[in-house]
Enzyme design. Structure first.
Site, PDB file in Angstrom:
ATOM      1  CB  THR A  90      12.979  13.805  20.930  1.00 24.02           C
ATOM      2  OG1 THR A  90      12.385  14.528  22.013  1.00 24.02           O
ATOM      3  CG2 THR A  90      11.904  13.468  19.911  1.00 24.02           C
ATOM      4  CB  CYS A  91      15.455  13.769  25.847  1.00 30.36           C
ATOM      5  SG  CYS A  91      14.458  15.261  25.978  1.00 30.36           S
ATOM      6  CG  PHE A  92      16.560   9.564  26.714  1.00 31.00           C
ATOM      7  CD1 PHE A  92      17.575   9.904  27.576  1.00 31.00           C
ATOM      8  CD2 PHE A  92      15.249   9.842  27.088  1.00 31.00           C
ATOM      9  CE1 PHE A  92      17.307  10.489  28.809  1.00 31.00           C
ATOM     10  CE2 PHE A  92      14.963  10.424  28.313  1.00 31.00           C
ATOM     11  CZ  PHE A  92      15.994  10.750  29.178  1.00 31.00           C
TER      12      PHE A  92
END
Length: 263
Positions: free
Chosen positions: A249-251
């Site tokens: 989710t961070c990327f």
């Protein structure tokens, strides 16, 4: 979310103005806030008058009550049986916090009758539409420190919501435009399966997919810096064909196994 009516303390006003500034920054920069404000709130922010449909979106029971009292003749109700149908009513009605609010001065002692039922309905609708007017004013004051809110008169409430929160409808064409691929071709069969499944989904399921991949439920505007490098689709060679995809989710990344079918 519905802005809770009631007295606004200095702290509440300060927090609402701060939220308004954040909303203004979203409008100016293309950032997105995970807000789910009521339709009535968005309408008031752009200077529109909320409608009965907006009330129904937040409180179906009150909206239906207003509709029935606005046209009791259509229900076949007469002056003689009005009280039998609606009970003993006074010019008092609850707000969204459940507090009883007099709709007129001395409303608690004024009986609702067949003759004034339409007026009672109008007063209910107006009270519920403007019960948090002071709170909305604080939001507008905060936004005015960042953007010229006079321009909002040219927008619909949906335009403002989309600029602040992103579009609730997932634009697959935009998502495909922002996609790039690592270790796998865009034309690979299992990649095409993914896009075909997304096309068959409704917006709610697409929002779940987006939350899985990115931790958010709405796409930012096309030119927003929040897109970063875009939506990354990578090959997941370490996951068997029957396994589940993996997300980062961070990327904004999904690792896709080599599925043999859409199922």
């Amino acid at each position: 979310w519905t802005l809770a009516p009631g007295a606004t303390t200095k702290a509440v006003k300060r927090m609402l103005r701060f939220l308004g500034r954040l909303m203004g920054i979203c409008v100016r920069r293309g950032d997105v806030l995970p807000l789910a404000l009521s339709r009535s709130t968005w309408r008031l922010l752009v200077g529109d008058e909320p409608t009965i449909e907006d009330l129904a979106a937040a409180d179906v029971a009150t909206a239906e009550c207003v509709r029935q009292l606005s046209d009791v003749e259509a229900l076949g109700v007469t002056a003689s049986d009005f009280e039998d149908c609606f009970g003993e009513l006074n010019f008092v009605y609850h707000n969204s916090s459940g507090e009883q609010v007099p709709l007129l001065e001395g409303g608690a002692d004024m009986r609702v009758t067949f003759e004034n039922a339409k007026r009672f309905a109008k007063l209910i609708e107006h009270m519920r539409a403007h019960e948090a007017a002071e709170h909305v004013g604080c939001l507008r004051a905060g936004m005015a420190t960042v953007v010229p809110i006079g321009c909002f008169a040219l927008w619909t409430w949906r335009d403002l919501e989309a600029r602040v929160c992103g579009n609730p409808q997932i634009n697959l064409e935009l998502l495909r435009k922002k996609a790039y691929y690592e270790g796998v071709s865009e034309t690979a069969q299992h990649v095409q399966f993914m896009w075909q499944v997304l096309e068959a989904m409704d917006d709610e399921d697409r929002q779940h997919f987006l939350r899985f991949c990115w931790g958010r439920s709405r796409l930012p505007p096309e030119g927003s810096p929040l897109w970063g490098n875009g939506f990354k689709v990578a090959e997941a060679s370490d996951i068997p064909e029957g396994g589940l995809p993996r997300a980062h989710t961070c990327f904004f990344q999904i690792d896709l196994p080599r599925y043999a079918s859409k199922q």
